[in-house]
Design a protein around this motif. Structure first.
Motif, PDB file in Angstrom:
ATOM      1  N   UNK A 208       0.825  -1.211   0.000  1.00 42.26           N
ATOM      2  CA  UNK A 208       0.000   0.000   0.000  1.00 42.26           C
ATOM      3  C   UNK A 208       0.858   1.258   0.000  1.00 42.26           C
ATOM      4  N   UNK A 209       1.867   1.300   0.846  1.00 46.39           N
ATOM      5  CA  UNK A 209       2.657   2.522   1.013  1.00 46.39           C
ATOM      6  C   UNK A 209       3.623   2.765  -0.141  1.00 46.39           C
ATOM      7  N   UNK A 210       4.041   1.727  -0.860  1.00 48.22           N
ATOM      8  CA  UNK A 210       5.026   1.924  -1.929  1.00 48.22           C
ATOM      9  C   UNK A 210       4.447   2.779  -3.050  1.00 48.22           C
ATOM     10  N   UNK A 211       3.132   2.710  -3.263  1.00 46.25           N
ATOM     11  CA  UNK A 211       2.493   3.592  -4.240  1.00 46.25           C
ATOM     12  C   UNK A 211       2.661   5.042  -3.812  1.00 46.25           C
ATOM     13  N   UNK A 212       2.413   5.325  -2.534  1.00 46.07           N
ATOM     14  CA  UNK A 212       2.534   6.688  -2.022  1.00 46.07           C
ATOM     15  C   UNK A 212       3.971   7.181  -2.088  1.00 46.07           C
ATOM     16  N   UNK A 213       4.912   6.268  -1.925  1.00 43.47           N
ATOM     17  CA  UNK A 213       6.325   6.637  -2.063  1.00 43.47           C
ATOM     18  C   UNK A 213       6.603   7.122  -3.483  1.00 43.47           C
ATOM     19  N   UNK A 214       6.088   6.384  -4.467  1.00 44.71           N
ATOM     20  CA  UNK A 214       6.268   6.790  -5.863  1.00 44.71           C
ATOM     21  C   UNK A 214       5.583   8.103  -6.170  1.00 44.71           C
ATOM     22  N   UNK A 215       4.368   8.295  -5.658  1.00 46.50           N
ATOM     23  CA  UNK A 215       3.644   9.536  -5.927  1.00 46.50           C
ATOM     24  C   UNK A 215       4.316  10.736  -5.261  1.00 46.50           C
ATOM     25  N   UNK A 216       4.940  10.509  -4.099  1.00 44.72           N
ATOM     26  CA  UNK A 216       5.659  11.589  -3.415  1.00 44.72           C
ATOM     27  C   UNK A 216       6.749  12.162  -4.317  1.00 44.72           C
ATOM     28  N   UNK A 217       7.583  11.281  -4.847  1.00 45.75           N
ATOM     29  CA  UNK A 217       8.665  11.751  -5.727  1.00 45.75           C
ATOM     30  C   UNK A 217       8.114  12.236  -7.073  1.00 45.75           C
TER      31      UNK A 217
END
Length: 683
Positions: A208-217
């Motif tokens: 779940x969180x790895x998507x948010x990591x990508x969207x952050x950058x």
């Protein structure tokens, strides 16, 4: 028959208006089209009781002589004559509705000046723009085309919402759990085995969180890309990146392909989520900018609903189609958005920032549905240019790193500084996430299962999503009716109350051991009320404010930083929530007590909105800059525009000459006054 007349305030002389080519006088209509020295103007009528002797009713039209010219009748040396138009009637009821407005129209001197400027444009092979001193004319009239462009751009919210929605449901699918954990299906009568048959908290957190990591950058990078190649190409690029990640996700049978797929897809969603807001804010008309940008949040809710519907339809499949179908549906959104953007215009403010003013004029004309030579387009373009020139004086552009440091210049305690605006944007998105709304959409199924009192958690999750969708359209009206600040304060307060009620009921009558179905139903009801309050207030308003608050020189990077804040805190919530509500050994197993956490954080959100969020309803992006310089957030709602950047920067006096082809700008050096009110809108 009525005989209208003009009175010049300067010397009280009266001229017959029979020279006007067309005036139509019907009932209480007060602004009718007429032809004046080949220019379109709107006259405003004052009905005078003392002149009732001139006519016997408003339904008759005056006799008009099209052979004469107003310029031959009004012959004053001054460039602008303030006039009052009187139309009279003996009809008492009609006179009771009388109103008066004074406006300015051109004298022959300003007509000649206008013709001279047009000759100058022809000789220069470009256009001369002068702007306006009228604060109501800094934006062209709203057309259907502007609405349709914004509505289509809002479609980008589908990406955000759908990707938010499908993961939570997939994590609860039996086939997905067996595929990704290797555990066999549990015996229906073995309660211990059924409780253990879940994706581990670690893997839930990772996927779940790895998507948010990508969207952050992705959101941070998107700001630079949008300033380099434009808003529209950046969104299209985001669609392409997202498609690559979606292919990996669909093909995955384990974490080895799913995790990098989610990361790459997140990078694309970061591009889209940041720049769609930027693009919409820059092209939306000021009167309805809040409502149109709120459409982005509405598309997010539709995306979540669609994801839940697809997941609900495939949850019982005993093959890879159970999770691959929900993932593969995302290809449709990428194709629609990227394909449609090829036919939409670029943001005119991007072209102004790049110094391509001829292209800016064409883009603005396309967005507003007006011809390039329209005075409305020239006035709005002049205001954008003047504001950009002003901001460049305040925010000097240096090198690449200097462009980023400009986002943090000035004192954070002064409302107009870049550092304050960037802080508000970043905190705005942080507070939106800390309301806990995505906890419900990411882990709703898992949470409802953990309560042990809900038979069909998939159905309850679908209901909460439906509430989200149905509540959001109300924000289209309330955000423009009551403004940004009020709905943030009211919505935040409502969420605080709802969340504390859920927490209190959950630790008392709603416990699993109590078997109190009424208490569980009340918890679900207040969770739905909480979602509804968010959908009408904090959901859309946070995106609207982020799109409005930044000046043009740092707008793309400011929106990128703010959006990355949203995804950063989204990532944090995705990481910690499985451990907060998980039931495995070592997990906090908070259950309903987690709502005390979200309620407390909502209290902070309300305090933040009261002290730091300004009211920006009904103002152009350029007027917002002036408002922030002259007032503070708590008094911002009472601020009204009183001047234009075009006047303050001297454009209304000297004019700007835009050379055809090159887009170069030069000061024309000649005063051009009076033209600015040549096309006065109806009262």
């Amino acid at each position: 028959m009525p005989s209208p007349f003009i009175r010049a305030d300067e010397d009280d002389r009266i001229w017959d208006l029979s020279a006007i080519n067309r005036i139509s006088l019907r009932g209480s209509q007060v602004g009718r089209f007429c032809q004046f020295s080949t220019k379109r103007i709107y006259l405003y009528y004052l009905w005078a009781e003392q002149a009732s002797r001139y006519g016997d009713g408003p339904e008759r039209e005056p006799a008009l002589d099209p052979s004469k010219n107003v310029a031959q009748i009004i012959n004053q040396p001054q460039s602008v004559i303030t006039v009052v138009v009187n139309v009279v009637s003996t009809n008492k009821a009609f006179l009771d509705q009388a109103s008066s407005v004074t406006r300015t129209i051109q004298s022959p001197h300003s007509v000649r000046e206008s013709h001279r400027l047009k000759q100058q444009e022809a000789m220069a092979g470009g256009v001369v723009i002068t702007g306006t001193t009228d604060t109501s004319r800094v934006e062209a009239p709203v057309t259907l085309k502007a609405y349709l462009i914004c509505v289509f751009a809002a479609f980008g919210g589908i990406f955000f919402g759908y990707d938010t929605g499908w993961m939570g449901g997939v994590l609860g699918m039996k086939y997905f759990i067996r595929q990704y954990t290797g555990l066999p299906y549990p015996d229906p009568n073995d309660d211990v085995a059924k409780k253990a048959f879940v994706v581990s908290a670690r893997d839930q957190s990772l996927t779940t969180s790895i998507l948010s990591c990508g969207t952050f950058f992705g959101a941070i990078i998107a700001g630079d890309v949008a300033d380099f190649i434009g808003r529209r190409p950046t969104i299209i690029t985001g669609c392409a990146i997202f498609t690559v990640g979606c292919i990996l996700e669909t093909a995955s049978t384990g974490l080895g392909a799913m995790v990098p797929g989610r990361l790459i897809a997140g990078l694309g969603v970061g591009f889209i989520s940041a720049i769609v807001i930027l693009y919409m804010s820059e092209i939306a008309p000021k009167k309805l900018r809040g409502a149109l940008v709120a459409g982005y949040q509405f598309c997010i809710t539709i995306g979540i609903l669609l994801a839940n519907c697809v997941v609900y339809a495939t949850q019982n499949r005993d093959d890879t189609g159970s999770y691959r179908i929900p993932i593969a549906v995302q290809f449709i959104w990428a194709i629609i958005l990227a394909g449609g953007l090829f036919f939409l215009p670029e943001s005119p403010r991007f072209f102004v920032k790049k110094g391509k003013l001829e292209q800016a004029a064409k883009a603005l004309a396309s967005v507003r549905g007006q011809p390039v030579e329209s005075d409305y387009i020239r006035d709005e373009l002049a205001e954008i240019i003047a504001n950009h020139e002003y901001e460049q004086q305040v925010i000097p552009q240096t090198n690449y790193l200097g462009g980023w440091t400009n986002c943090f210049k000035g004192s954070v305690f002064k409302a107009h500084t870049n550092s304050r605006r960037t802080t508000v944007g970043i905190l705005m998105q942080m507070m939106q996430q800390l309301t806990g709304i995505n906890f419900i959409f990411y882990f709703g199924v898992v949470f409802f299962k953990s309560l042990g009192t809900i038979k069909n958690p998939f159905l309850i999750s679908l209901i909460t999503t439906l509430v989200n969708v149905l509540s959001t359209p109300a924000s289209f009206w309330i955000i423009e009716r009551y403004g940004r600040r009020k709905i943030l304060l009211c919505g935040g307060t409502g969420m605080v109350i709802s969340q504390f009620i859920v927490g209190i009921v959950g630790v008392t009558a709603g416990k699993e051991q109590k078997h109190n179905q009424a208490a569980v139903s009340s918890m679900i009801a207040f969770i739905c009320i909480n979602i509804s309050m968010f959908a009408m207030t904090w959901g859309p308003a946070a995106w609207v404010i982020v799109g409005e608050i930044f000046p043009l020189p740092i707008r793309a990077r400011g929106v990128g930083l703010s959006t990355s804040s949203n995804w950063f805190w989204n990532c944090i919530i995705s990481v910690i929530t499985p451990y907060l509500v998980g039931t495995s050994r070592g997990d906090a197993n908070l259950g309903a007590k987690v709502f005390f956490l979200w309620g407390s954080l909502c209290c902070l959100s309300v305090i933040f909105a009261y002290f730091l969020v300004p009211e920006m309803k009904g103002l152009s992006l350029e007027q917002i800059d002036r408002m922030l310089e002259e007032t503070n957030p708590r008094h911002s709602a009472s601020w009204a525009p009183h001047s234009t950047f075009a006047r303050d920067m001297g454009i209304t006096e000297k004019g700007l000459s835009i050379s055809a082809g090159s887009g170069a700008v030069t000061r024309s050096g000649a005063a051009h006054e009076g033209r600015k009110d040549e096309d006065i809108e109806d009262a």
